[in-house]
Structure formats: structure tokens, C-alpha cells
Write a protein that holds these residues in place. Structure first.
Motif, PDB file in Angstrom:
ATOM      1  N   HIS A  10      46.539  44.104  47.619  1.00 53.81           N
ATOM      2  CA  HIS A  10      46.590  43.904  45.876  1.00 53.81           C
ATOM      3  C   HIS A  10      47.255  43.183  45.561  1.00 53.81           C
ATOM      4  O   HIS A  10      47.554  42.613  46.723  1.00 53.81           O
ATOM      5  CB  HIS A  10      46.771  45.520  46.222  1.00 53.81           C
ATOM      6  N   CYS A  11      47.521  43.110  44.798  1.00 54.05           N
ATOM      7  CA  CYS A  11      48.791  42.072  43.937  1.00 54.05           C
ATOM      8  C   CYS A  11      48.411  42.454  42.769  1.00 54.05           C
ATOM      9  O   CYS A  11      47.841  43.626  42.408  1.00 54.05           O
ATOM     10  CB  CYS A  11      48.852  40.273  43.935  1.00 54.05           C
TER      11      CYS A  11
ATOM     12  N   PHE B 296      38.995  50.393  46.868  1.00 51.55           N
ATOM     13  CA  PHE B 296      40.564  49.968  46.966  1.00 51.55           C
ATOM     14  C   PHE B 296      41.770  50.894  46.251  1.00 51.55           C
ATOM     15  O   PHE B 296      42.391  50.883  46.127  1.00 51.55           O
ATOM     16  CB  PHE B 296      40.626  48.868  45.696  1.00 51.55           C
TER      17      PHE B 296
ATOM     18  N   THR C 181      44.274  42.493  40.893  1.00 48.14           N
ATOM     19  CA  THR C 181      43.832  43.231  41.682  1.00 48.14           C
ATOM     20  C   THR C 181      43.489  45.035  41.319  1.00 48.14           C
ATOM     21  O   THR C 181      42.662  45.238  40.902  1.00 48.14           O
ATOM     22  CB  THR C 181      43.390  42.826  43.429  1.00 48.14           C
ATOM     23  N   ASP C 182      44.388  45.321  40.995  1.00 45.93           N
ATOM     24  CA  ASP C 182      44.670  46.216  40.901  1.00 45.93           C
ATOM     25  C   ASP C 182      43.770  46.579  39.401  1.00 45.93           C
ATOM     26  O   ASP C 182      43.432  47.945  39.774  1.00 45.93           O
ATOM     27  CB  ASP C 182      45.986  46.621  40.934  1.00 45.93           C
TER      28      ASP C 182
ATOM     29  N   VAL D 231      41.637  45.347  37.829  1.00 43.40           N
ATOM     30  CA  VAL D 231      39.885  44.805  37.919  1.00 43.40           C
ATOM     31  C   VAL D 231      39.477  45.546  39.012  1.00 43.40           C
ATOM     32  O   VAL D 231      38.190  46.045  37.905  1.00 43.40           O
ATOM     33  CB  VAL D 231      39.947  43.224  38.458  1.00 43.40           C
ATOM     34  N   MET D 232      39.802  46.276  40.072  1.00 40.32           N
ATOM     35  CA  MET D 232      39.754  47.344  40.881  1.00 40.32           C
ATOM     36  C   MET D 232      39.423  48.518  39.690  1.00 40.32           C
ATOM     37  O   MET D 232      38.601  49.043  39.689  1.00 40.32           O
ATOM     38  CB  MET D 232      40.353  46.975  41.486  1.00 40.32           C
TER      39      MET D 232
ATOM     40  N   SER E  42      34.963  48.236  44.631  1.00 38.75           N
ATOM     41  CA  SER E  42      36.453  49.417  43.631  1.00 38.75           C
ATOM     42  C   SER E  42      37.016  50.313  44.235  1.00 38.75           C
ATOM     43  O   SER E  42      38.135  50.608  44.317  1.00 38.75           O
ATOM     44  CB  SER E  42      36.674  48.977  42.573  1.00 38.75           C
TER      45      SER E  42
END
Length: 194
Positions: free
Chosen positions: A21-22, A158, A25-26, A28-29, A155
Motif C-alpha cells: 500500500h501507499c 486490500f 492505493t488505500d 482507490v481500494m 480491493s
């Protein structure tokens, strides 16, 4: 390989993916994981089905999509209650090993993923529905809708709600349900055409 070994392998893969993750990404997911954001897309797809197929065939296509959702959702719930495999976010060992939970935990059980099943069922069945219009190939639509389904499915790992195995089985079941309903709709559309 025993079931316990498969489960442990699934846990390791899930933790590895969940930890990727970055800052980008968090959100977006989390976006792809939320059902309400899907509704405008469903409405747009339904409108285009009416435009491209005509009202009779579009109604058949929309009924097949509804049946796909019903099958995916209810069968996933039956499996969840019957198999009773804890979601990773409810597994104390997974949390202790560093599982990141980005949204509420949801129900106790997660096998198999209803999100993955529904999204791939919708992608498969709607792609088949558009192909009943022989004027276009709809490759762009198919690429987009399967990308969307893949993002929804990924997702779930994640955000900490599902194991990789839950998602994989959801994808397989959803695709099969979408194919079955899509072929049934195609058969009915041919009958209507005659």
C-alpha cells in the motif's frame, strides 16, 4: 496438501497483498470496495442496453443481470453460513500478523466473496448482453467492465475483508453465473426475434 496447509498458504498470500500500500492505493481500494459507487455505472449500463438493444431485448438483458446478482449474492451467503470461514479481519492471528483493516469488519464469515462474485457476474453477463447488438464489438466496454470487476475483487483483499481464496472462488462462481444467465438471455432474445 491438507486443508490446513492450503489455509495457511492463503493467509500468507493475503497478508503479502494486504501489506502492499501507499497513500494512493488505500483510497482507490476503498472506493472500489463500496457498493453505492457502483449504482451510477449500473444505471448508465442499463440506459445503453435500451439504446443499443431496444426495449424488449434490453428488458431481457436487465432481467438476466438481476438473476445473476440474485444467484451470486444468495449462493455466496449460503456458502458463508455453511462453511463458516472467518474473514481475515475477524481472525486474531491475521490481525496480530499485521493485517490492515481499512473499513468496517462486516459479517463474521467470508467464504466466498460476494463482491467478487457479483462484479464478475455483472461483467460477464453485461458483456454478453451488449454482444447481442451485432453492429459493434464492444471490446472497449468489455475491457473496462472486467478491469472494474478485477479492481472490486482485489480491493476486498486490500481492505482486509477477504482472503485471496475467497476472492478467487467468488470470481469463478460469478463468471459461471454470468455465463449461464447470459446464455439464457441470448436464447430468449432469439425467441423474441422470431
Amino acid at each position: 496438501m491438507t486443508w490446513q496447509e492450503i489455509h495457511e498458504f492463503d493467509q500468507q498470500i493475503t497478508l503479502a497483498l494486504n501489506s502492499l500500500h501507499c497513500a494512493v492505493t488505500d483510497p482507490v481500494m476503498m472506493f472500489f470496495s463500496k457498493i453505492p459507487v457502483w449504482i451510477p455505472m449500473y444505471v448508465i449500463v442499463a440506459v445503453f442496453l435500451f439504446i443499443r438493444l431496444g426495449w424488449k431485448r434490453a428488458l431481457v438483458a436487465i432481467a438476466s443481470l438481476g438473476l445473476t446478482f440474485l444467484l451470486c449474492d444468495q449462493v455466496a451467503n449460503l456458502f458463508k453460513d455453511g462453511i463458516a470461514r472467518l474473514r481475515p479481519c475477524h481472525d486474531e492471528l491475521m490481525v496480530a500478523d499485521g493485517l490492515r483493516i481499512l473499513e468496517g469488519k462486516g459479517g463474521l464469515y467470508g467464504f466466498f466473496s460476494g463482491h467478487a462474485s457479483n462484479s464478475f457476474g455483472f461483467a460477464t453477463c453485461s458483456s454478453m448482453a451488449f454482444r447481442n447488438d451485432r453492429r459493434l464489438k464492444y471490446r472497449g466496454y468489455s475491457a473496462w467492465i472486467f478491469f472494474w470487476a478485477a479492481m472490486v475483487s482485489i480491493s476486498r483483499i486490500f481492505v482486509g475483508k477477504h482472503y485471496v481464496g475467497d476472492v478467487a472462488v467468488g470470481i469463478i462462481f460469478g463468471t459461471l453465473a454470468g455465463l449461464a444467465c447470459g446464455f439464457a438471455a441470448r436464447y430468449i432474445m432469439k425467441k423474441i426475434g422470431k
